[in-house]
Write a protein that holds these residues in place. Structure first.
Motif, short mmCIF file in Angstrom:
data_model
loop_
_atom_site.label_atom_id
_atom_site.label_comp_id
_atom_site.label_asym_id
_atom_site.label_seq_id
_atom_site.Cartn_x
_atom_site.Cartn_y
_atom_site.Cartn_z
N SER A 117 -15.63 32.77 -8.29
CA SER A 117 -15.25 34.17 -8.38
C SER A 117 -14.48 34.41 -9.67
O SER A 117 -14.00 33.47 -10.31
N TRP A 118 -14.37 35.67 -10.04
CA TRP A 118 -13.62 36.01 -11.24
C TRP A 118 -12.17 35.58 -11.12
O TRP A 118 -11.56 35.07 -12.08
N GLN A 135 -14.90 47.24 -19.06
CA GLN A 135 -14.86 48.55 -18.41
C GLN A 135 -15.37 48.47 -16.97
O GLN A 135 -14.87 49.17 -16.08
N THR A 136 -16.35 47.61 -16.74
CA THR A 136 -16.89 47.45 -15.40
C THR A 136 -15.87 46.81 -14.47
O THR A 136 -15.59 47.31 -13.37
N LEU A 137 -15.28 45.68 -14.90
CA LEU A 137 -14.31 44.99 -14.04
C LEU A 137 -13.04 45.81 -13.86
O LEU A 137 -12.40 45.73 -12.80
N ALA A 138 -12.69 46.60 -14.87
CA ALA A 138 -11.49 47.43 -14.77
C ALA A 138 -11.60 48.45 -13.64
O ALA A 138 -10.59 48.91 -13.11
N GLY A 179 -9.53 45.16 -11.86
CA GLY A 179 -8.87 46.12 -12.73
C GLY A 179 -8.23 45.46 -13.95
O GLY A 179 -8.46 44.29 -14.24
N TRP A 180 -7.42 46.24 -14.65
CA TRP A 180 -6.74 45.70 -15.83
C TRP A 180 -5.71 44.65 -15.46
O TRP A 180 -5.34 43.80 -16.28
N ASP A 181 -5.24 44.68 -14.21
CA ASP A 181 -4.29 43.64 -13.76
C ASP A 181 -4.94 42.26 -13.82
O ASP A 181 -4.28 41.26 -14.11
N PHE A 182 -6.25 42.20 -13.56
CA PHE A 182 -6.98 40.94 -13.66
C PHE A 182 -6.94 40.41 -15.09
O PHE A 182 -6.69 39.22 -15.32
#
Length: 325
Positions: A141-142, A170-173, A179-182
């Protein structure tokens, strides 16, 4: 001097090999060099009366070059074959593309091309995780990339250099739980972001880094050649770009450019992409060796218009986390 003379001789020989009445096209593309050459070679073999020159770079740099030419009143390119529809949507809105209704579009899902004929997807390129087979952890997983086992061992392309990387961010965000926390967690875990996908491939294949975010075909293709790498489609899903083709409104060779579009979308053109290791966009085509069944690949959604509107802010957000590399 010998090198220069030899190069000049080769250019002269290639020019004499082209019929005097040949049309000339200039392609701007983000494809890897070998793939760009193979694509152009395939087209010219099918259309010997048309000569195609090409320029290759990452989508952001290609677009910067094109925009500078447009502002100077002298755009060089006739055709674009670049990473994502968001970029071509912007050009469409700016009136810089030529509408063309290709008859080949009947063999494509409507979601894969512009309804007005301004651009057409040519393939499906996902971004997932590659890892060196000597790595201690096998990611699924990511979020695995934020674990202590991956500390200081993760690399990724920068959205400043790669159009696919921008779409990926942009997709994961937009994914709940990522999101950007990732991306902030990755940075805190020592991940780096620089350059394009090719640099990520080299870094992980050489063992310099253990894990990388990268477009699918590069590690799958290198694994087939014996490289010590594996590619994973993470459980949360993958982002995807479709490398669309579009014709510049400023082209002076519209008929030849339309033939180029038709060729890329044709079964023969799509077979060429298949041989290079890409998932063809055309319906009814096989998948390259090393890929799972198409219906098992979970592609995460992205809204092109929204992504276009947020691009500048998203680049600022990413650069605020990783710097301007």
């Amino acid at each position: 001097m010998k090198t220069i003379v030899s190069a000049a001789a080769l250019v002269a020989a290639s020019l004499f090999a082209i019929p005097a009445s040949a049309a000339n096209l200039v392609l701007y593309t983000s494809q890897p060099n070998e793939d760009a050459q193979a694509t152009v070679d395939g087209f010219m073999a099918a259309n010997p009366d048309i000569k195609v020159d090409w320029v290759r770079d990452g989508t952001p740099k290609i677009m910067a070059k094109l925009q500078a030419e447009i502002q100077a009143g002298n755009p060089v390119a006739d055709i674009l074959l670049i990473a994502d529809v968001v970029t071509l949507e912007r050009l469409k809105e700016d009136g810089k593309l030529l509408a063309y209704k290709s008859p080949e579009a009947a063999q494509y899902d409507a979601a894969l091309y512009d309804a007005d004929g301004y651009y057409y997807s040519t393939k499906l390129i996902t971004t997932g995780i590659m890892y060196n087979t000597s790595a201690a952890m096998k990611p699924a997983s990511w979020k695995d990339l934020t674990k202590p086992e991956a500390k200081g061992l993760v690399t990724m392309p920068s959205p400043l250099a790669s159009g696919a990387a921008l779409i990926h961010a942009q997709t994961l965000a937009a994914v709940p739980g990522l999101g950007w926390d990732f991306y902030k967690s990755l940075a805190e875990n020592g991940a780096i972001a620089a350059g394009g996908n090719g640099a990520v491939l080299k870094s992980v294949a050489s063992g310099e880094k253990a894990y990388g975010m990268v477009v699918d075909y590069l590690p799958i293709r290198e694994k087939a050649k014996g490289a010590p790498v594996e590619f994973v489609f993470p459980s949360e899903g993958v982002s995807a770009v479709t490398e669309p083709v579009g014709i510049l409104a400023s082209t002076k060779n519209a008929d030849a450019a339309k033939k180029f579009v038709d060729y890329l979308l044709s079964e023969k053109g799509q077979e060429g992409f298949l041989k290079l290791g890409y998932i063809p966009a055309r319906n009814g085509m096989k998948l390259p060796e090393g890929f799972p069944a198409r219906d098992t690949i979970k592609v995460l959604p992205i809204k092109a218009a929204e992504a276009l509107k947020n691009t500048d802010q998203d680049l600022k957000t990413f650069s605020g986390i990783y710097g301007s590399n």
